[in-house]
Design a protein around this motif. Sequence first.
Motif, PDB file in Angstrom:
ATOM      1  N   LEU A 141       0.819  -1.209   0.000  1.00 55.50           N
ATOM      2  CA  LEU A 141       0.000   0.000   0.000  1.00 55.50           C
ATOM      3  C   LEU A 141       0.852   1.258   0.000  1.00 55.50           C
ATOM      4  O   LEU A 141       1.956   1.289   0.571  1.00 55.50           O
ATOM      5  N   LYS A 142       0.336   2.294  -0.661  1.00 55.58           N
ATOM      6  CA  LYS A 142       1.019   3.567  -0.798  1.00 55.58           C
ATOM      7  C   LYS A 142       0.154   4.671  -0.188  1.00 55.58           C
ATOM      8  O   LYS A 142      -1.072   4.529  -0.114  1.00 55.58           O
ATOM      9  N   PRO A 143       0.751   5.788   0.201  1.00 52.26           N
ATOM     10  CA  PRO A 143      -0.065   6.889   0.750  1.00 52.26           C
ATOM     11  C   PRO A 143      -1.174   7.324  -0.207  1.00 52.26           C
ATOM     12  O   PRO A 143      -2.258   7.716   0.255  1.00 52.26           O
ATOM     13  N   GLU A 144      -0.939   7.242  -1.489  1.00 47.27           N
ATOM     14  CA  GLU A 144      -1.968   7.647  -2.458  1.00 47.27           C
ATOM     15  C   GLU A 144      -3.126   6.667  -2.541  1.00 47.27           C
ATOM     16  O   GLU A 144      -4.118   6.932  -3.230  1.00 47.27           O
ATOM     17  N   ASP A 145      -3.026   5.547  -1.853  1.00 49.40           N
ATOM     18  CA  ASP A 145      -4.156   4.609  -1.772  1.00 49.40           C
ATOM     19  C   ASP A 145      -5.147   5.014  -0.678  1.00 49.40           C
ATOM     20  O   ASP A 145      -6.197   4.381  -0.532  1.00 49.40           O
ATOM     21  N   THR A 146      -4.811   6.042   0.079  1.00 49.85           N
ATOM     22  CA  THR A 146      -5.704   6.516   1.129  1.00 49.85           C
ATOM     23  C   THR A 146      -7.028   6.971   0.533  1.00 49.85           C
ATOM     24  O   THR A 146      -7.057   7.812  -0.369  1.00 49.85           O
ATOM     25  N   ALA A 147      -8.115   6.395   1.030  1.00 54.71           N
ATOM     26  CA  ALA A 147      -9.444   6.687   0.491  1.00 54.71           C
ATOM     27  C   ALA A 147     -10.482   5.930   1.320  1.00 54.71           C
ATOM     28  O   ALA A 147     -10.133   5.069   2.135  1.00 54.71           O
ATOM     29  N   VAL A 148     -11.740   6.245   1.071  1.00 56.11           N
ATOM     30  CA  VAL A 148     -12.831   5.398   1.552  1.00 56.11           C
ATOM     31  C   VAL A 148     -13.088   4.359   0.481  1.00 56.11           C
ATOM     32  O   VAL A 148     -13.232   4.698  -0.699  1.00 56.11           O
ATOM     33  N   TYR A 149     -13.116   3.107   0.889  1.00 54.29           N
ATOM     34  CA  TYR A 149     -13.320   1.994  -0.038  1.00 54.29           C
ATOM     35  C   TYR A 149     -14.736   1.462   0.122  1.00 54.29           C
ATOM     36  O   TYR A 149     -15.191   1.207   1.240  1.00 54.29           O
ATOM     37  N   TYR A 150     -15.409   1.301  -1.019  1.00 51.86           N
ATOM     38  CA  TYR A 150     -16.796   0.855  -1.048  1.00 51.86           C
ATOM     39  C   TYR A 150     -16.915  -0.435  -1.863  1.00 51.86           C
ATOM     40  O   TYR A 150     -16.201  -0.616  -2.848  1.00 51.86           O
ATOM     41  N   CYS A 151     -17.853  -1.273  -1.476  1.00 50.16           N
ATOM     42  CA  CYS A 151     -18.237  -2.367  -2.358  1.00 50.16           C
ATOM     43  C   CYS A 151     -19.646  -2.098  -2.877  1.00 50.16           C
ATOM     44  O   CYS A 151     -20.424  -1.361  -2.252  1.00 50.16           O
ATOM     45  N   ALA A 152     -19.935  -2.678  -4.037  1.00 49.45           N
ATOM     46  CA  ALA A 152     -21.216  -2.470  -4.689  1.00 49.45           C
ATOM     47  C   ALA A 152     -21.655  -3.763  -5.360  1.00 49.45           C
ATOM     48  O   ALA A 152     -20.808  -4.597  -5.715  1.00 49.45           O
ATOM     49  N   ALA A 153     -22.961  -3.935  -5.553  1.00 48.38           N
ATOM     50  CA  ALA A 153     -23.500  -5.172  -6.107  1.00 48.38           C
ATOM     51  C   ALA A 153     -24.489  -4.890  -7.223  1.00 48.38           C
ATOM     52  O   ALA A 153     -25.208  -3.878  -7.215  1.00 48.38           O
ATOM     53  N   LYS A 154     -24.513  -5.834  -8.183  1.00 47.34           N
ATOM     54  CA  LYS A 154     -25.437  -5.750  -9.313  1.00 47.34           C
ATOM     55  C   LYS A 154     -25.863  -7.160  -9.673  1.00 47.34           C
ATOM     56  O   LYS A 154     -25.000  -8.041  -9.819  1.00 47.34           O
TER      57      LYS A 154
END
Length: 124
Positions: free
Chosen positions: A86-99
Amino acid sequence: EVQLVESGGGLVQAGGSLRLSCAASGFTFDDYAIGWFRQAPGKEREGVACISSNDGRTYYADSMKDRLTISSDYAKNTVYLQMNSLKPEDTAVYYCAAKGGKIATILSWWYDYWGQGTQVTVSS
């Protein structure tokens, strides 16, 4: 009622790993496509990986594909996202989604259901 609940986020040092989980309920898991997305402050939501639960096909965004593995556990109705190096630029809110259906994509507009997200913070 369809529900998706992400977990596994947290604070990690650069070079570390995390495994995110997306626990699904309210639908037949083996006939759905699941995608993982992330959104950093001030940036657009970005698709990073997806899996078709029907046949297990996976797809990764070029930006992270060498560092990600998406997998599913039908017995637990859960999809995982293993993230390495992992890198600092991977910092984020991570979401999953379904279809519903067999087609999986990393285009956010494709998906009908979304989780609430889990924060990933990578320190340098």
